[in-house]
Scaffold this motif. Structure first.
Motif, PDB file in Angstrom:
ATOM      1  N   GLU A  41       7.656  -5.911  -3.464  1.00  0.00           N
ATOM      2  CA  GLU A  41       8.900  -6.444  -4.019  1.00  0.00           C
ATOM      3  C   GLU A  41       9.697  -5.304  -4.650  1.00  0.00           C
ATOM      4  O   GLU A  41       9.182  -4.560  -5.489  1.00  0.00           O
ATOM      5  CB  GLU A  41       8.586  -7.510  -5.063  1.00  0.00           C
ATOM      6  N   LYS A  42      10.963  -5.187  -4.237  1.00  0.00           N
ATOM      7  CA  LYS A  42      11.791  -4.087  -4.747  1.00  0.00           C
ATOM      8  C   LYS A  42      12.225  -4.292  -6.193  1.00  0.00           C
ATOM      9  O   LYS A  42      12.514  -3.319  -6.904  1.00  0.00           O
ATOM     10  CB  LYS A  42      13.012  -3.891  -3.861  1.00  0.00           C
ATOM     11  N   SER A  43      12.273  -5.523  -6.652  1.00  0.00           N
ATOM     12  CA  SER A  43      12.714  -5.809  -8.017  1.00  0.00           C
ATOM     13  C   SER A  43      11.533  -5.820  -8.995  1.00  0.00           C
ATOM     14  O   SER A  43      10.381  -5.620  -8.604  1.00  0.00           O
ATOM     15  CB  SER A  43      13.442  -7.157  -8.066  1.00  0.00           C
ATOM     16  N   ARG A  44      11.827  -6.104 -10.261  1.00  0.00           N
ATOM     17  CA  ARG A  44      10.770  -6.112 -11.275  1.00  0.00           C
ATOM     18  C   ARG A  44       9.839  -7.304 -11.152  1.00  0.00           C
ATOM     19  O   ARG A  44       8.716  -7.275 -11.631  1.00  0.00           O
ATOM     20  CB  ARG A  44      11.393  -6.095 -12.676  1.00  0.00           C
ATOM     21  N   GLY A  45      10.321  -8.384 -10.527  1.00  0.00           N
ATOM     22  CA  GLY A  45       9.490  -9.569 -10.398  1.00  0.00           C
ATOM     23  C   GLY A  45       9.892 -10.380  -9.192  1.00  0.00           C
ATOM     24  O   GLY A  45      10.903 -10.107  -8.542  1.00  0.00           O
ATOM     25  N   ARG A 123       7.261 -17.230  -9.987  1.00  0.00           N
ATOM     26  CA  ARG A 123       6.359 -16.488 -10.875  1.00  0.00           C
ATOM     27  C   ARG A 123       4.970 -17.120 -10.861  1.00  0.00           C
ATOM     28  O   ARG A 123       3.956 -16.422 -10.884  1.00  0.00           O
ATOM     29  CB  ARG A 123       6.929 -16.428 -12.290  1.00  0.00           C
ATOM     30  N   ALA A 133       5.263  -4.754  -7.471  1.00  0.00           N
ATOM     31  CA  ALA A 133       6.665  -4.840  -7.881  1.00  0.00           C
ATOM     32  C   ALA A 133       7.315  -3.463  -7.953  1.00  0.00           C
ATOM     33  O   ALA A 133       6.641  -2.433  -7.944  1.00  0.00           O
ATOM     34  CB  ALA A 133       6.762  -5.542  -9.227  1.00  0.00           C
ATOM     35  N   GLU A 134       8.656  -3.476  -8.022  1.00  0.00           N
ATOM     36  CA  GLU A 134       9.468  -2.265  -8.119  1.00  0.00           C
ATOM     37  C   GLU A 134       9.094  -1.250  -7.041  1.00  0.00           C
ATOM     38  O   GLU A 134       9.023  -0.050  -7.281  1.00  0.00           O
ATOM     39  CB  GLU A 134       9.337  -1.656  -9.511  1.00  0.00           C
ATOM     40  N   THR A 135       8.874  -1.785  -5.841  1.00  0.00           N
ATOM     41  CA  THR A 135       8.487  -0.942  -4.704  1.00  0.00           C
ATOM     42  C   THR A 135       9.287  -1.372  -3.488  1.00  0.00           C
ATOM     43  O   THR A 135       9.066  -2.460  -2.945  1.00  0.00           O
ATOM     44  CB  THR A 135       6.987  -1.066  -4.414  1.00  0.00           C
ATOM     45  N   ARG A 136      10.207  -0.530  -3.081  1.00  0.00           N
ATOM     46  CA  ARG A 136      11.036  -0.840  -1.913  1.00  0.00           C
ATOM     47  C   ARG A 136      10.473  -0.134  -0.685  1.00  0.00           C
ATOM     48  O   ARG A 136      10.410   1.104  -0.645  1.00  0.00           O
ATOM     49  CB  ARG A 136      12.482  -0.420  -2.141  1.00  0.00           C
ATOM     50  N   ASP A 151       7.350   4.033   0.781  1.00  0.00           N
ATOM     51  CA  ASP A 151       8.517   3.563   0.046  1.00  0.00           C
ATOM     52  C   ASP A 151       9.715   4.454   0.358  1.00  0.00           C
ATOM     53  O   ASP A 151       9.628   5.393   1.160  1.00  0.00           O
ATOM     54  CB  ASP A 151       8.216   3.471  -1.457  1.00  0.00           C
ATOM     55  N   ASN A 153      11.046   6.705  -1.226  1.00  0.00           N
ATOM     56  CA  ASN A 153      10.879   8.096  -1.648  1.00  0.00           C
ATOM     57  C   ASN A 153       9.820   8.823  -0.825  1.00  0.00           C
ATOM     58  O   ASN A 153       9.477   9.969  -1.126  1.00  0.00           O
ATOM     59  CB  ASN A 153      10.504   8.143  -3.133  1.00  0.00           C
TER      60      ASN A 153
END
Length: 339
Positions: A41-45, A123, A133-136, A151, A153
């Protein structure tokens, strides 16, 4: 819906891109079948379009406003994996205003919302799977029979036998194209053109601005949807929070308009519809670039068996919230025919 006792002869490693309702549904079903699942998930949650934004005193649903349950498997799935307490029926009055200014009622059917916010559902579902999370995810590279994910990067995310993508069509197409899968990406050219944006605004009033409906569709060139968010179960607001969704075509024409200007125009349209002249004392704005899809082919899911890549999402199955669930289930049935 699926056979929970079914055991595949081989535990497969499966990556799921996106933790909206489609991604989480697919992850839970596959994990129940014994597979090793990772949800990126690219977002925090988690959430996808089951989204809420924090506001003074609580939160306001700025994405999907409610959901229906026409598939008899949908509510049992939510009750089992999200819990009875994560959603309730919204006992609101829903109306539609036509071009003549006359109001008509929505068809009678149960409408559900997450409690105390729409994100409560995703949730709760996310607790049953491994969500990173926070992984695109930026690229997929084929190594023999496996997919190596990294990802944006260039950091490695692991090797997987199969990949399910549940991001919006434009983001799914970009990921496929960046992975050298131009032919697969081309399948999303038409869906990308059919996804419409939406300006969303949450506004707060101390006084009730409208007492006739809790949810409204309007035949207005700027304003598409209006809802009294504070009327939903589980909300304990002081005063009332209302949510406005811009007309898709108007949003498309004003997608790059500064947020403050877009919000002001939506509030003016709200006044035109309701006749309530007071200024809101708080305004929160959000721009959805990928809000919903209209028309086009909706096969339920896409499955490229030779590549081991599947695509799921509400835009492939009617566009409603429940469509996300239906899409994930139909994809899993194709991937694992005995499920």
């Amino acid at each position: 819906m699926f056979n929970e006792s079914f055991q595949t002869p081989l535990i497969r490693r499966i990556a799921i891109v996106g933790s909206g309702l489609s991604g989480l549904t697919a992850g839970i079903i596959l994990q129940e079948q014994g597979h090793d699942v990772s949800v990126f998930e690219k977002s925090r949650g988690p959430g996808g379009r089951l989204a809420a934004k924090r506001v003074s005193g609580g939160s306001a649903d700025i994405g999907a406003q409610y959901f229906t349950a026409r598939n008899p498997d949908f509510l049992p799935f939510l009750r089992k994996y999200a819990g009875e307490e994560s959603f309730e029926t919204w006992q609101g009055r829903f109306g539609f205003r036509d071009s003549s200014g006359e109001w008509s009622s929505f068809p009678e059917e149960p409408r559900y919302v997450g409690t105390p916010r729409m994100t409560a559902i995703t949730r709760a579902l996310s607790a049953h799977v491994n969500v990173v999370a926070e992984t695109r995810v930026g690229k997929m590279t084929r190594n023999d029979s496996e997919w190596a994910l990294e990802d944006v990067n260039g950091n490695p995310l692991g090797h997987f036998d199969q990949v399910i993508i549940t991001a919006p069509p434009a983001q799914s197409r970009d990921l496929l194209a960046d992975s050298g899968l131009a032919e697969l990406a081309s399948h999303l050219d038409d869906p990308v053109e059919r996804v419409l944006p939406c300006w969303a605004v949450a506004i707060h009033f101390e006084q009730t601005p409208w007492s006739h409906h809790e949810g409204m569709r309007t035949d207005h060139p700027v304003l598409y949807w209006v809802a009294n968010n504070s009327s939903k179960p589980g909300r304990e607001d002081s005063g009332q929070w209302w949510v406005l969704h811009g007309d898709p075509e108007w949003t498309k024409q004003n997608v790059d308009t500064p947020a403050e200007q877009a919000a002001a125009r939506l509030i003016d349209a709200f006044r035109e519809v309701t006749g309530f002249d007071d200024e809101p004392d708080e305004v929160v704005t959000h721009r959805w670039l990928y809000a919903r899809s209209e028309g086009g082919d909706q096969p339920g899911h896409l499955w490229f068996s030779e590549d081991g890549i599947g695509i799921a999402g509400d835009w492939l199955s009617g566009g409603r919230v429940e469509g996300a669930f239906n899409s994930a289930c139909s994809l899993i049935r194709t991937m694992v025919p005995d499920s």
